[in-house]
Write a protein that holds these residues in place. Structure first.
Motif, PDB file in Angstrom:
ATOM      1  N   GLY A  57       0.830  -1.201   0.000  1.00 54.43           N
ATOM      2  CA  GLY A  57       0.000   0.000   0.000  1.00 54.43           C
ATOM      3  C   GLY A  57       0.868   1.255   0.000  1.00 54.43           C
ATOM      4  O   GLY A  57       0.509   2.271  -0.599  1.00 54.43           O
ATOM      5  N   THR A  58       2.000   1.177   0.669  1.00 52.65           N
ATOM      6  CA  THR A  58       2.915   2.323   0.714  1.00 52.65           C
ATOM      7  C   THR A  58       3.416   2.664  -0.685  1.00 52.65           C
ATOM      8  O   THR A  58       3.463   3.841  -1.071  1.00 52.65           O
ATOM      9  CB  THR A  58       4.109   1.998   1.646  1.00 52.65           C
ATOM     10  OG1 THR A  58       3.602   1.518   2.890  1.00 52.65           O
ATOM     11  CG2 THR A  58       4.966   3.213   1.886  1.00 52.65           C
ATOM     12  N   ALA A  59       3.775   1.624  -1.450  1.00 53.71           N
ATOM     13  CA  ALA A  59       4.215   1.841  -2.839  1.00 53.71           C
ATOM     14  C   ALA A  59       3.088   2.471  -3.649  1.00 53.71           C
ATOM     15  O   ALA A  59       3.323   3.364  -4.477  1.00 53.71           O
ATOM     16  CB  ALA A  59       4.645   0.508  -3.461  1.00 53.71           C
ATOM     17  N   GLN A 154      -7.495   8.707  -1.936  1.00 53.72           N
ATOM     18  CA  GLN A 154      -8.202   7.973  -0.881  1.00 53.72           C
ATOM     19  C   GLN A 154      -7.284   6.879  -0.360  1.00 53.72           C
ATOM     20  O   GLN A 154      -6.998   5.916  -1.080  1.00 53.72           O
ATOM     21  CB  GLN A 154      -9.493   7.350  -1.439  1.00 53.72           C
ATOM     22  CG  GLN A 154     -10.241   6.522  -0.404  1.00 53.72           C
ATOM     23  CD  GLN A 154     -11.499   5.851  -0.958  1.00 53.72           C
ATOM     24  OE1 GLN A 154     -11.706   5.818  -2.171  1.00 53.72           O
ATOM     25  NE2 GLN A 154     -12.325   5.323  -0.073  1.00 53.72           N
ATOM     26  N   ASP A 155      -6.824   7.023   0.871  1.00 55.51           N
ATOM     27  CA  ASP A 155      -6.039   5.951   1.486  1.00 55.51           C
ATOM     28  C   ASP A 155      -7.039   4.964   2.097  1.00 55.51           C
ATOM     29  O   ASP A 155      -7.470   5.109   3.238  1.00 55.51           O
ATOM     30  CB  ASP A 155      -5.091   6.515   2.542  1.00 55.51           C
ATOM     31  CG  ASP A 155      -4.229   5.427   3.182  1.00 55.51           C
ATOM     32  OD1 ASP A 155      -4.524   4.237   2.955  1.00 55.51           O
ATOM     33  OD2 ASP A 155      -3.282   5.761   3.913  1.00 55.51           O
ATOM     34  N   ALA A 156      -7.393   3.978   1.264  1.00 53.20           N
ATOM     35  CA  ALA A 156      -8.381   2.972   1.664  1.00 53.20           C
ATOM     36  C   ALA A 156      -7.682   1.695   2.122  1.00 53.20           C
ATOM     37  O   ALA A 156      -8.255   0.608   2.061  1.00 53.20           O
ATOM     38  CB  ALA A 156      -9.329   2.696   0.503  1.00 53.20           C
ATOM     39  N   ALA A 157      -6.432   1.830   2.594  1.00 50.44           N
ATOM     40  CA  ALA A 157      -5.653   0.662   3.026  1.00 50.44           C
ATOM     41  C   ALA A 157      -6.419  -0.175   4.048  1.00 50.44           C
ATOM     42  O   ALA A 157      -6.308  -1.396   4.072  1.00 50.44           O
ATOM     43  CB  ALA A 157      -4.317   1.121   3.613  1.00 50.44           C
ATOM     44  N   GLU A 158      -7.211   0.512   4.890  1.00 52.90           N
ATOM     45  CA  GLU A 158      -7.905  -0.192   5.980  1.00 52.90           C
ATOM     46  C   GLU A 158      -9.388  -0.427   5.678  1.00 52.90           C
ATOM     47  O   GLU A 158     -10.100  -0.949   6.537  1.00 52.90           O
ATOM     48  CB  GLU A 158      -7.763   0.632   7.275  1.00 52.90           C
ATOM     49  CG  GLU A 158      -6.307   0.837   7.681  1.00 52.90           C
ATOM     50  CD  GLU A 158      -6.120   1.793   8.857  1.00 52.90           C
ATOM     51  OE1 GLU A 158      -7.122   2.255   9.429  1.00 52.90           O
ATOM     52  OE2 GLU A 158      -4.953   2.085   9.183  1.00 52.90           O
ATOM     53  N   SER A 159      -9.871  -0.003   4.506  1.00 51.08           N
ATOM     54  CA  SER A 159     -11.331   0.014   4.331  1.00 51.08           C
ATOM     55  C   SER A 159     -11.848  -0.846   3.176  1.00 51.08           C
ATOM     56  O   SER A 159     -12.995  -0.667   2.763  1.00 51.08           O
ATOM     57  CB  SER A 159     -11.823   1.456   4.167  1.00 51.08           C
ATOM     58  OG  SER A 159     -11.399   1.985   2.932  1.00 51.08           O
ATOM     59  N   PHE A 178      -5.281   0.467  -1.782  1.00 52.26           N
ATOM     60  CA  PHE A 178      -5.576  -0.626  -0.847  1.00 52.26           C
ATOM     61  C   PHE A 178      -4.258  -1.218  -0.343  1.00 52.26           C
ATOM     62  O   PHE A 178      -3.231  -1.136  -1.024  1.00 52.26           O
ATOM     63  CB  PHE A 178      -6.348  -1.767  -1.535  1.00 52.26           C
ATOM     64  CG  PHE A 178      -7.787  -1.464  -1.862  1.00 52.26           C
ATOM     65  CD1 PHE A 178      -8.618  -0.820  -0.967  1.00 52.26           C
ATOM     66  CD2 PHE A 178      -8.319  -1.859  -3.089  1.00 52.26           C
ATOM     67  CE1 PHE A 178      -9.940  -0.555  -1.274  1.00 52.26           C
ATOM     68  CE2 PHE A 178      -9.649  -1.600  -3.406  1.00 52.26           C
ATOM     69  CZ  PHE A 178     -10.460  -0.948  -2.493  1.00 52.26           C
ATOM     70  N   SER A 179      -4.318  -1.837   0.831  1.00 51.63           N
ATOM     71  CA  SER A 179      -3.182  -2.605   1.345  1.00 51.63           C
ATOM     72  C   SER A 179      -3.623  -4.039   1.597  1.00 51.63           C
ATOM     73  O   SER A 179      -4.729  -4.273   2.086  1.00 51.63           O
ATOM     74  CB  SER A 179      -2.680  -2.005   2.664  1.00 51.63           C
ATOM     75  OG  SER A 179      -1.838  -2.941   3.328  1.00 51.63           O
ATOM     76  N   PHE A 180      -2.751  -4.976   1.273  1.00 53.16           N
ATOM     77  CA  PHE A 180      -3.001  -6.392   1.575  1.00 53.16           C
ATOM     78  C   PHE A 180      -1.936  -6.918   2.528  1.00 53.16           C
ATOM     79  O   PHE A 180      -1.492  -8.064   2.433  1.00 53.16           O
ATOM     80  CB  PHE A 180      -3.037  -7.217   0.282  1.00 53.16           C
ATOM     81  CG  PHE A 180      -3.908  -6.611  -0.777  1.00 53.16           C
ATOM     82  CD1 PHE A 180      -5.271  -6.484  -0.570  1.00 53.16           C
ATOM     83  CD2 PHE A 180      -3.360  -6.134  -1.962  1.00 53.16           C
ATOM     84  CE1 PHE A 180      -6.083  -5.887  -1.533  1.00 53.16           C
ATOM     85  CE2 PHE A 180      -4.153  -5.541  -2.921  1.00 53.16           C
ATOM     86  CZ  PHE A 180      -5.522  -5.423  -2.715  1.00 53.16           C
ATOM     87  N   ASN A 183      -1.968  -7.973   8.207  1.00 54.42           N
ATOM     88  CA  ASN A 183      -2.927  -7.673   9.280  1.00 54.42           C
ATOM     89  C   ASN A 183      -4.261  -7.133   8.754  1.00 54.42           C
ATOM     90  O   ASN A 183      -5.122  -6.785   9.534  1.00 54.42           O
ATOM     91  CB  ASN A 183      -2.317  -6.657  10.258  1.00 54.42           C
ATOM     92  CG  ASN A 183      -2.027  -5.321   9.606  1.00 54.42           C
ATOM     93  OD1 ASN A 183      -2.250  -5.135   8.418  1.00 54.42           O
ATOM     94  ND2 ASN A 183      -1.511  -4.388  10.377  1.00 54.42           N
ATOM     95  N   LYS A 184      -4.425  -7.058   7.438  1.00 55.48           N
ATOM     96  CA  LYS A 184      -5.624  -6.417   6.892  1.00 55.48           C
ATOM     97  C   LYS A 184      -6.782  -7.415   6.756  1.00 55.48           C
ATOM     98  O   LYS A 184      -6.643  -8.595   7.041  1.00 55.48           O
ATOM     99  CB  LYS A 184      -5.286  -5.778   5.536  1.00 55.48           C
ATOM    100  CG  LYS A 184      -4.286  -4.618   5.646  1.00 55.48           C
ATOM    101  CD  LYS A 184      -4.834  -3.473   6.476  1.00 55.48           C
ATOM    102  CE  LYS A 184      -3.957  -2.234   6.443  1.00 55.48           C
ATOM    103  NZ  LYS A 184      -2.697  -2.351   7.167  1.00 55.48           N
ATOM    104  N   VAL A 185      -7.936  -6.903   6.301  1.00 52.28           N
ATOM    105  CA  VAL A 185      -9.148  -7.732   6.220  1.00 52.28           C
ATOM    106  C   VAL A 185      -8.919  -8.939   5.308  1.00 52.28           C
ATOM    107  O   VAL A 185      -9.381 -10.044   5.588  1.00 52.28           O
ATOM    108  CB  VAL A 185     -10.336  -6.874   5.737  1.00 52.28           C
ATOM    109  CG1 VAL A 185     -11.554  -7.728   5.452  1.00 52.28           C
ATOM    110  CG2 VAL A 185     -10.679  -5.834   6.784  1.00 52.28           C
TER     111      VAL A 185
HETATM  112  C1  LIG Z   1      -3.908   3.795   6.664  1.00 52.80           C
HETATM  113  C2  LIG Z   1      -2.799   3.009   6.057  1.00 52.80           C
HETATM  114  N1  LIG Z   1      -2.156   3.513   4.990  1.00 52.80           N
HETATM  115  C3  LIG Z   1      -1.162   2.845   4.387  1.00 52.80           C
HETATM  116  C4  LIG Z   1      -0.756   1.602   4.831  1.00 52.80           C
HETATM  117  C5  LIG Z   1       0.406   0.959   4.157  1.00 52.80           C
HETATM  118  O1  LIG Z   1       0.129  -0.255   3.589  1.00 52.80           O
HETATM  119  P1  LIG Z   1       1.295  -1.354   3.428  1.00 52.80           P
HETATM  120  O2  LIG Z   1       1.587  -1.901   4.783  1.00 52.80           O
HETATM  121  O3  LIG Z   1       0.691  -2.357   2.515  1.00 52.80           O
HETATM  122  O4  LIG Z   1       2.468  -0.679   2.813  1.00 52.80           O
HETATM  123  C6  LIG Z   1      -1.411   1.026   5.936  1.00 52.80           C
HETATM  124  C7  LIG Z   1      -1.098  -0.300   6.486  1.00 52.80           C
HETATM  125  O5  LIG Z   1      -0.176  -0.891   6.600  1.00 52.80           O
HETATM  126  C8  LIG Z   1      -2.438   1.756   6.575  1.00 52.80           C
HETATM  127  O6  LIG Z   1      -3.046   1.269   7.656  1.00 52.80           O
END
Ligand SMILES: Cc1ncc(COP(=O)(O)O)c(C=O)c1O
Length: 359
Positions: A57-59, A154-159, A178-180, A183-185
């Motif tokens: 998700g960070t990338a 939209q940072d939907a990493a958690e949603s 999105f993030s996978f 720890n995510k859903v």
């Molecule tokens: C709100 C939010 N943004 C971004 C991230 C980054 O995602 P990732 O860990 O896949 O890089 C996360 C979770 O890790 C997150 O909770």
């Protein structure tokens, strides 16, 4: 008794079938049929035209800012109450964050404070964070962004799997992430995605994610590239996980409801009327969250304070902030309880008993 984690992976049982297929076909690369299918399925899930599967998700957030043209000297408004990964990519591109407090009734980005920031400063983009599974109030956030002509990430990493006004999370911004993470859903162990209705932006991000190779047989580059693609093996896992997303969201929502029943005197993160949260983590507010965290830890149960707001982080101490007291107050009193979709009722009752005892 086995340790109870905050939000461990929950396999569907189909992961090995997809992985076997990936291995049998020899697509052991950061591209392949499972990556393509996963992208199509993610776009469909989010109700958007295009998705790009990435290594995290960070990338995805990093590429979102790059394809929006954010760079050195720009200011980017960002929710303060979030994980640092929402804000760090602002610094990756040489821009500076301006943090916006949470609205007390949703714990997500306060549209009024955002409006103030956008009226007072030249903001190049907004990163709105969906918190613990709950979408921001996007009609209000969008209206502010449109008034000032500022693009919305939209940072939907958690949603993933949540809704906003009956629409699936992931279609509310100009681009969404999105993030996978494990720890995510749902999870691919590590992974992420960038989504948008704008095919040009996704095509640009796709090129950047594969070292910005120009379409030439030799290696020709006209811009800075990254190595951010998702492995076909991990996409295979992601496809098996995505199939059970509705069940996983239903389970987390059930766990959230059950905590409310088991802990009737305890304040739980409010669910906004404009949507349904995926209830990624159930968060409670108490006078002494550390006491409860330690009581749970003594029984080998993981819990976690709320995100420490970005405007309180030493790394971002120089960043301007609009408001700040709401997220600071939530951080002081907040605790995330174990919320994994495989949590048993017996374990949840045990957790609730320990919380009640510590209270
Ligand atoms: C709100 C939010 N943004 C971004 C991230 C980054 O995602 P990732 O860990 O896949 O890089 C996360 C979770 O890790 C997150 O909770």
């Amino acid at each position: 008794m086995a340790r109870i984690y905050l939000s461990p992976p929950h396999l569907s049982g189909r992961e090995l079938d997809y992985l076997e297929d990936a291995v049998d076909s020899n697509w052991i690369a950061p591209l392949g049929p499972h990556v393509e299918a996963f992208e199509a399925e993610l776009a469909q899930q989010a109700g958007v035209d295009h998705a790009l599967a990435l290594s995290s998700g960070t990338a995805a957030l990093h590429l979102a800012l790059v394809v929006l043209g954010i760079g050195a000297g720009d200011e980017v408004a960002c929710s303060s109450l979030t994980f640092s990964a929402s804000a760090n990519p602002i610094r990756y591109v040489g821009a500076s964050p301006v943090f916006i407090d949470a609205a007390p009734e949703t714990w997500t980005l306060d549209p009024e404070l955002l409006g103030r920031a956008l009226a007072e400063r030249k903001i190049a983009a907004v990163v709105a964070v969906d918190l613990y599974g709950q979408c921001c109030d996007y009609d209000a956030v969008r209206a502010v962004c449109d008034r000032h002509g500022v693009p919305l990430v939209q940072d939907a990493a958690e949603s993933l799997g949540a809704t906003y006004k009956d629409q699936p999370s992931g279609g509310q911004g100009d681009v969404a992430v999105f993030s996978f993470n494990g720890n995510k859903v749902i999870t691919t162990s590590g992974g992420g995605a960038l989504l948008s209705n704008d095919g040009d932006r996704i095509a640009h991000a796709r090129k950047l994610s594969t070292q910005a190779r120009e379409p030439a047989a030799h290696y020709e580059h006209t811009e800075l590239g990254f190595n951010y693609r998702l492995s076909n093996l991990l996409a295979a896992v992601g496809r098996a996980q995505l199939e059970v997303l509705p069940e996983r969201v239903a389970a987390r929502r059930r766990i959230n409801r059950r905590y409310r029943e088991l802990l009737p005197a305890v304040e739980v993160m409010p669910e906004a009327a404009y949507g349904t949260s995926n209830c990624w983590l159930t968060c409670i507010l108490v006078d002494d969250p550390e006491r409860i965290r330690l009581a749970l830890e003594a029984e080998d149960i993981e819990s976690r304070p709320l995100w420490k707001p970005m405007h309180l982080q030493p790394f971002f101490r120089e960043a301007p902030v609009y408001g700040g007291a709401v997220s600071a107050g939530l951080f002081e009193r907040g605790l995330c309880l174990p919320s994994g979709s495989a949590l048993s009722d017996a374990d949840q009752q045990r957790i609730a008993e320990i919380v009640r005892g510590a209270l």
